[in-house]
Scaffold this active site. Structure first.
Site: not given
Ligand code: IDE
Length: 449
Positions: A166, A356
């Protein structure tokens, strides 16, 4: 009997990340990461939670691999802590650090579980941050050297590599919004960081092709969202296009087409004078095709025009009447189908993996010795079915890693947001099955639902 059957060899997995589960934050020669530093700053993380101990996976990895085996996982996606391997980010290797990952990989393979390694999942060595971190172009060569070392040491057994997790979050949550490490709030810097991340991805891909174990697959993981206008007005439709460009196309276009999207590049360079792109950068990016694209999908975005920011003129809205997770994220399984079909339509893309997908819920109910998380089971059921609709539409989806194998450190939210298939009691570190895990085990066994 399963009604929705997935392709033969569909890779059912689960995912985690180093800082979120390992703990052992200063054990056995590990260097400090920017999340060690950030989480210890009062006010940055809910309840003052840190990753000092987390799930103590660093010491309990054998038990956790046993649980993965019981779950019947085909694959396990995890990240490597750069400062555990290179305490200062470059130079001397920490032998106990690389030894941990060698043992983890061997344990996975001994249990028939395919490792998929994320090189960078946000825990940069603090020593590199002191040198400007992702804002300093020198990081590109540091990352390539870190990647080349891991390809050399683990590449004989690890055949699935993800360069970055990401890059949007690394750049904008960490360098513009300030809610993630290193906690900066500088939009031009954040855009420059995106370029250094994408360039470092390309250099790592080239290093993989040149490595003696370069016969596996390498890709990147992007957090992608369908961007839906809140109304049919011209201004809301323009806002949705801007969000699609800012969130999705700014990353998809360089890694899949070797160029930045013209609309967003013009906006950034005219209004921010960023990014600085040096001669040869785009050629390097274009000359580094991937073997797969990892997609992190959680929800779609509904967007309206807004003047709240002079350049990023959009605001996300929360539609009434929808269901939401404990993160206040709208539950939109059809958005996964729409995203996959759109990628298939708009890009010549390699294999796709959901790297994910999952949800946080309160997980405060028990049924005997099992956590009764019917809401997560339903969420996964809906999203697996959405993925199946994309497969039926001809999308080359090859696998699905549920986020997450176990409850873990949820960044600025700390331990209060639980995404795991397995429940963690943070007082005792005891692992407890959730009903969603027992249900997932049947999906994997039947290769369908
Ligand atoms: O928030 C859940 C997971 C997180 O634990 C992971 O480390 C990460 O890869 C991850 N990315 C998202 C989606 N992107 C996101 C990132 C920050 C805020 C809101 C969405 C969710 N998640």
């Amino acid at each position: 009997m399963a009604q929705l059957i997935f392709p033969k060899d569909f890779l059912w997995g689960a995912a985690t990340a180093s800082y979120q589960i390992e703990g052992g934050a200063a054990d056995d020669g590990k260097g400090e990461s920017i999340w060690d530093r950030f989480s210890h700053i009062p006010g940055k993380v809910t309840n003052g939670d840190t990753g000092d101990v987390a799930c103590d996976h660093y010491h309990r990895y054998r038990e956790d691999v046993r649980l993965m085996k019981e779950l019947g996982l085909k694959g396990y996606r995890f990240s490597i802590s750069w400062p555990r391997v290179f305490p200062n980010g470059r130079g001397a290797v920490n032998p106990q650090g690389i030894d941990f990952y060698n043992r983890l990989v061997d344990e996975l393979l001994a249990n028939g579980i395919e490792p998929a390694v994320t090189l960078y999942h946000w825990d940069l060595p603090q020593a590199l941050q002191e040198n400007g971190g992702w804002g300093n172009r020198a990081i590109v060569d540091d990352f390539a050297a870190y990647a080349a070392y891991l390809f050399d040491v683990l590449g004989d057994r690890v055949k699935k590599w993800i360069t970055h997790n990401e890059p949007w979050v690394v750049a904008f949550a960490g360098h513009f919004q300030g809610r993630h490490a290193p906690g900066l709030t500088d939009l031009p810097l954040a855009v420059q960081v995106t370029h250094h991340l994408i360039l470092s991805h390309a250099k790592a891909v080239q290093a993989y092709r040149a490595s003696k174990h370069g016969d596996g697959q390498i890709g990147i993981t992007l957090n992608l969202y369908p961007s839906v206008p809140a109304s049919d007005s011209e201004s809301d439709r323009a806002a949705a296009t801007l969000v699609d460009g800012h969130n999705n196309r700014w990353f998809l276009d360089p890694v899949l087409k070797g160029e930045y999207p013209a609309d967003i590049l013009r906006l950034y360079q005219e209004r921010l004078n960023s990014p600085v792109i040096e001669p040869g950068d785009m050629e390097c990016i274009a000359a580094s095709p991937m073997d797969f694209l990892g997609i992190n999908y959680y929800f779609q975005k509904v967007v309206k025009h807004s003047e709240v920011h002079p350049i990023l003129q959009f605001e996300e809205i929360k539609p009434e009447g929808s269901e939401y997770t404990a993160m206040n994220w709208e539950i939109t399984p059809q958005g996964l189908t729409d995203l996959l079909v759109r990628l298939d339509r708009d890009y010549h893309h390699p294999d796709l993996y959901i790297t994910e997908n999952g949800a946080a819920f309160k997980d405060d109910r028990r049924d005997g010795g099992v956590v009764d998380d019917q809401d997560r089971l339903k969420f996964l059921q809906q999203h697996f079915a959405a993925a199946h609709r994309a497969l039926e539409a001809g999308v080359k989806l090859k696998g699905y890693y549920v986020w997450s194998l176990m409850d873990n450190f949820e960044w600025a939210h700390g331990y209060g947001k639980r995404f795991g298939l397995i429940y963690i009691d943070y007082q005792t570190l005891e692992r407890t099955w959730k009903k969603s895990a027992l249900w997932y085990r049947e999906v994997i066994r039947d290769n369908g639902l």
